[in-house]
Scaffold this motif. Structure first.
Motif, PDB file in Angstrom:
ATOM      1  N   THR A 119       0.829  -1.206   0.000  1.00 31.80           N
ATOM      2  CA  THR A 119       0.000   0.000   0.000  1.00 31.80           C
ATOM      3  C   THR A 119       0.863   1.255   0.000  1.00 31.80           C
ATOM      4  OG1 THR A 119      -1.793  -1.139   1.175  1.00 31.80           O
ATOM      5  CG2 THR A 119      -1.786   1.266   1.249  1.00 31.80           C
ATOM      6  N   VAL A 120       1.876   1.275   0.846  1.00 30.01           N
ATOM      7  CA  VAL A 120       2.763   2.435   0.918  1.00 30.01           C
ATOM      8  C   VAL A 120       3.475   2.655  -0.414  1.00 30.01           C
ATOM      9  CG1 VAL A 120       4.854   3.348   2.003  1.00 30.01           C
ATOM     10  CG2 VAL A 120       3.075   2.302   3.416  1.00 30.01           C
ATOM     11  N   ALA A 122       2.448   1.780  -3.344  1.00 34.45           N
ATOM     12  CA  ALA A 122       1.462   2.233  -4.321  1.00 34.45           C
ATOM     13  C   ALA A 122       1.218   3.733  -4.202  1.00 34.45           C
ATOM     14  CB  ALA A 122       0.153   1.465  -4.144  1.00 34.45           C
ATOM     15  N   LEU A 123       1.145   4.237  -2.971  1.00 38.76           N
ATOM     16  CA  LEU A 123       0.951   5.673  -2.755  1.00 38.76           C
ATOM     17  C   LEU A 123       2.165   6.472  -3.211  1.00 38.76           C
ATOM     18  CD1 LEU A 123      -1.537   4.685  -1.196  1.00 38.76           C
ATOM     19  CD2 LEU A 123      -0.951   6.299   0.627  1.00 38.76           C
ATOM     20  N   LYS A 124       3.330   5.950  -2.929  1.00 39.33           N
ATOM     21  CA  LYS A 124       4.558   6.636  -3.334  1.00 39.33           C
ATOM     22  C   LYS A 124       4.672   6.699  -4.861  1.00 39.33           C
ATOM     23  CE  LYS A 124       8.241   5.242  -1.004  1.00 39.33           C
ATOM     24  NZ  LYS A 124       9.141   4.310  -0.260  1.00 39.33           N
ATOM     25  N   THR A 125       4.347   5.611  -5.525  1.00 39.35           N
ATOM     26  CA  THR A 125       4.394   5.572  -6.990  1.00 39.35           C
ATOM     27  C   THR A 125       3.382   6.527  -7.595  1.00 39.35           C
ATOM     28  OG1 THR A 125       5.122   3.263  -6.960  1.00 39.35           O
ATOM     29  CG2 THR A 125       4.175   4.082  -9.021  1.00 39.35           C
ATOM     30  N   PHE A 126       2.188   6.565  -7.007  1.00 32.45           N
ATOM     31  CA  PHE A 126       1.137   7.449  -7.509  1.00 32.45           C
ATOM     32  C   PHE A 126       1.549   8.910  -7.344  1.00 32.45           C
ATOM     33  CE2 PHE A 126      -3.011   9.615  -7.314  1.00 32.45           C
ATOM     34  CZ  PHE A 126      -3.596   9.099  -8.461  1.00 32.45           C
ATOM     35  N   PRO A 347     -12.036   2.712  -2.436  1.00 31.30           N
ATOM     36  CA  PRO A 347     -11.493   1.642  -3.284  1.00 31.30           C
ATOM     37  C   PRO A 347     -12.099   0.271  -3.041  1.00 31.30           C
ATOM     38  CG  PRO A 347      -9.720   3.008  -2.429  1.00 31.30           C
ATOM     39  CD  PRO A 347     -10.975   3.393  -1.684  1.00 31.30           C
ATOM     40  N   ARG A 348     -12.738   0.081  -1.903  1.00 29.73           N
ATOM     41  CA  ARG A 348     -13.357  -1.214  -1.624  1.00 29.73           C
ATOM     42  C   ARG A 348     -14.554  -1.472  -2.529  1.00 29.73           C
ATOM     43  NH1 ARG A 348     -14.300  -0.173   4.658  1.00 29.73           N
ATOM     44  NH2 ARG A 348     -15.035   1.778   3.680  1.00 29.73           N
ATOM     45  N   TYR A 349     -15.111  -0.386  -3.091  1.00 32.91           N
ATOM     46  CA  TYR A 349     -16.304  -0.521  -3.918  1.00 32.91           C
ATOM     47  C   TYR A 349     -16.141   0.117  -5.300  1.00 32.91           C
ATOM     48  CZ  TYR A 349     -17.876  -1.055   0.909  1.00 32.91           C
ATOM     49  OH  TYR A 349     -17.984  -1.441   2.218  1.00 32.91           O
ATOM     50  N   TYR A 350     -14.954   0.593  -5.605  1.00 33.13           N
ATOM     51  CA  TYR A 350     -14.734   1.292  -6.873  1.00 33.13           C
ATOM     52  C   TYR A 350     -13.841   0.456  -7.785  1.00 33.13           C
ATOM     53  CZ  TYR A 350     -13.354   4.954 -10.172  1.00 33.13           C
ATOM     54  OH  TYR A 350     -13.128   5.677 -11.312  1.00 33.13           O
ATOM     55  N   TYR A 351     -14.265   0.324  -9.041  1.00 32.94           N
ATOM     56  CA  TYR A 351     -13.531  -0.521  -9.973  1.00 32.94           C
ATOM     57  C   TYR A 351     -13.134   0.238 -11.238  1.00 32.94           C
ATOM     58  CZ  TYR A 351     -15.701  -3.843  -6.821  1.00 32.94           C
ATOM     59  OH  TYR A 351     -16.127  -4.493  -5.692  1.00 32.94           O
ATOM     60  N   GLY A 352     -13.194   1.549 -11.178  1.00 33.73           N
ATOM     61  CA  GLY A 352     -12.809   2.366 -12.310  1.00 33.73           C
ATOM     62  C   GLY A 352     -11.312   2.636 -12.318  1.00 33.73           C
ATOM     63  N   ASN A 353     -10.910   3.494 -13.243  1.00 29.66           N
ATOM     64  CA  ASN A 353      -9.504   3.831 -13.425  1.00 29.66           C
ATOM     65  C   ASN A 353      -9.205   5.167 -12.749  1.00 29.66           C
ATOM     66  OD1 ASN A 353      -7.111   5.092 -14.868  1.00 29.66           O
ATOM     67  ND2 ASN A 353      -7.097   3.048 -15.785  1.00 29.66           N
ATOM     68  N   ILE A 354      -8.322   5.159 -11.759  1.00 25.73           N
ATOM     69  CA  ILE A 354      -8.017   6.371 -11.003  1.00 25.73           C
ATOM     70  C   ILE A 354      -7.301   7.401 -11.884  1.00 25.73           C
ATOM     71  CG2 ILE A 354      -6.790   7.322  -9.012  1.00 25.73           C
ATOM     72  CD1 ILE A 354      -9.178   5.686  -8.230  1.00 25.73           C
ATOM     73  N   GLU A 355      -6.435   6.929 -12.753  1.00 25.13           N
ATOM     74  CA  GLU A 355      -5.711   7.853 -13.637  1.00 25.13           C
ATOM     75  C   GLU A 355      -6.676   8.620 -14.534  1.00 25.13           C
ATOM     76  OE1 GLU A 355      -2.710   8.814 -13.667  1.00 25.13           O
ATOM     77  OE2 GLU A 355      -1.775   7.388 -12.295  1.00 25.13           O
ATOM     78  N   GLU A 356      -7.652   7.929 -15.088  1.00 24.51           N
ATOM     79  CA  GLU A 356      -8.658   8.599 -15.918  1.00 24.51           C
ATOM     80  C   GLU A 356      -9.465   9.589 -15.093  1.00 24.51           C
ATOM     81  OE1 GLU A 356     -11.068   5.716 -17.862  1.00 24.51           O
ATOM     82  OE2 GLU A 356      -9.414   4.880 -19.064  1.00 24.51           O
ATOM     83  N   LEU A 357      -9.770   9.217 -13.872  1.00 24.70           N
ATOM     84  CA  LEU A 357     -10.531  10.097 -12.988  1.00 24.70           C
ATOM     85  C   LEU A 357      -9.746  11.366 -12.687  1.00 24.70           C
ATOM     86  CD1 LEU A 357     -13.310   9.848 -11.560  1.00 24.70           C
ATOM     87  CD2 LEU A 357     -12.090   9.053  -9.539  1.00 24.70           C
ATOM     88  N   ALA A 384      -6.254  -0.324  -6.350  1.00 24.83           N
ATOM     89  CA  ALA A 384      -6.867   0.790  -7.082  1.00 24.83           C
ATOM     90  C   ALA A 384      -5.840   1.741  -7.658  1.00 24.83           C
ATOM     91  CB  ALA A 384      -7.824   1.550  -6.161  1.00 24.83           C
ATOM     92  N   MET A 385      -4.695   1.865  -6.974  1.00 27.64           N
ATOM     93  CA  MET A 385      -3.678   2.823  -7.409  1.00 27.64           C
ATOM     94  C   MET A 385      -2.767   2.262  -8.491  1.00 27.64           C
ATOM     95  SD  MET A 385      -4.704   5.146  -5.435  1.00 27.64           S
ATOM     96  CE  MET A 385      -3.535   6.474  -5.569  1.00 27.64           C
ATOM     97  N   GLU A 386      -2.930   0.991  -8.846  1.00 31.62           N
ATOM     98  CA  GLU A 386      -2.053   0.384  -9.862  1.00 31.62           C
ATOM     99  C   GLU A 386      -2.301   0.984 -11.246  1.00 31.62           C
ATOM    100  OE1 GLU A 386      -2.817  -3.783  -9.604  1.00 31.62           O
ATOM    101  OE2 GLU A 386      -1.532  -4.055  -7.842  1.00 31.62           O
TER     102      GLU A 386
END
Length: 386
Positions: A119-120, A122-126, A347-357, A384-386
């Motif tokens: 998780t950490v 993923a946040l750093k990469t984002f 993120p527990r209920y979201y399956y969209g693309n964060i980058e697009e958002l 979600a952050m991948e």
């Protein structure tokens, strides 16, 4: 005479057991009970039978869980067991401590370091992908950490602070602005900053944390003053339901409304909340229908949603993405006067693309707002952050 009484008691016991078993089997095969009101959770339903599930042992495991959940008089047995345990001096049930001064405290479990690291990272990469905008992280300690003096004597506990310290250090090194609210919450722990029967913080606790976030994000927290409005005094939280402790106790849930003499009152009142998962819009942060249900904390936005968009009439041109769990629900209204749009993702209920958002919504700031137990145990944020 004594033998006859013993035989009678024996047969009565056998008959009662047969009746319970019969009704349990009827209930199990009907599979109609979907939710346990006492435990405030969904109950297991009859698993699908397949060759693969039988051979792997999955079917037997899922069927056992199904049978246990659908057992007739389950709620009564839970209460009965808890009563016996309390008489024996038991101070923990299902990971919930029977604390002092009316508090129930959720046991903090030792995190899986592999999941935490994922998780950490993923946040750093984002953050590296979006290094031109501010990123904030608020990981809120649970009541077990802040209200240690309420814990029963000699109970084992995991040092939550060490995990928070290490995580904050890693996030800070990557350029993420850490908002550590532990000191502020501890200064206010004589006030009610956590519910006594539930795992969430109260709206007052969220307001204390918001003031700290406002300072970090350069927001003028003094621009809006609030008045507390109690909306129910019948709230009984998930920790009470989960443990069986303090089942007769009710609590107050408050919302904080801007005072009428502030310039931002009208702006908050005219915000529009769009729930994209069910294509509904509303002009209120609060769903009062939830006050008639067991989990009154869901008065805030009606509970959790995969994606919400809060659009305000404020002249600020800032757009905030909030990645969160349910702790954020009572925190979000405090943000409304300062952002043109707040995009809220669970993120527990979201399956969209964060980058697009990020691109379509023109996000200018990112906030990660989680309770410590969820942040350290849930894997959906890193996915979600991948």
């Amino acid at each position: 005479m004594k033998k006859r009484k013993k035989r009678t008691a024996y047969y009565v016991g056998v008959m009662f057991g047969v009746i319970v078993l019969a009704f349990s089997l009827i209930n199990v095969f009907s599979g109609t009970k979907k939710v346990s009101e006492t435990e405030n959770r969904a109950l297991a339903q009859r698993p699908k039978l397949s060759v693969d599930s039988v051979l792997s042992g999955q079917y037997a495991s899922e069927y056992q869980e199904f049978f246990n959940d659908q057992f007739v008089l389950r709620d009564a047995w839970i209460k009965l067991k808890t009563g016996f345990d309390r008489a024996l001096g038991v101070v923990e049930e299902n990971g919930v401590y029977l604390g002092k001064d009316g508090y129930l405290l959720e046991k903090f479990e030792k995190p899986d370091q592999k999941n935490v690291s994922a998780t950490v990272e993923a946040l750093k990469t984002f953050r590296e992908k979006h290094e031109d905008i501010p990123h904030y992280a608020m990981i809120i300690p649970s009541a077990e950490n802040i209200l240690k003096d309420k814990l029963p004597a000699l109970v084992p506990s995991v040092n939550q602070d060490s995990y928070l310290d290490n995580t904050f250090q890693e996030l800070s090194k990557s350029g993420i602005n850490v908002v550590d609210v532990r000191t502020a919450l501890k200064k206010n722990k004589d006030q009610k900053i956590y519910y006594q029967t539930d795992h969430h913080w109260t709206t007052y606790g969220a307001y204390v944390a918001f003031q700290q976030f406002a300072e970090a994000a350069g927001l003028d927290a003094s621009a809006v003053t609030y008045e507390k409005l109690p909306v129910t005094d019948q709230f009984q939280g998930t920790l009470s339901a989960k443990s069986g402790f303090r089942t007769g106790e009710k609590e107050e849930v408050d919302v904080y409304l801007p005072k009428r003499n502030t310039n931002t009152t009208q702006e908050q009142l005219s915000s529009v909340i769009e729930y994209t998962d069910n294509q509904k819009k509303t002009g209120s942060f609060y769903n009062t229908d939830k006050l008639d249900q067991r989990n009154a904390y869901e008065v805030f936005f009606g509970g959790n949603h995969g994606l919400m968009k809060i659009k305000t009439p404020t002249t600020e041109n800032k757009r905030l993405l909030v990645m969160k769990d349910s702790y954020a629900n009572c925190f979000l209204p405090f943000l409304a006067p300062y952002y043109r749009e707040i995009v809220v993702v669970d993120p527990r209920y979201y399956y969209g693309n964060i980058e697009e958002l990020m691109e379509t919504e023109g996000i200018t700031e990112v906030l990660y707002l989680y309770s410590a137990p969820t942040f350290f145990s849930d894997t959906s944020l890193s996915v979600a952050m991948e």
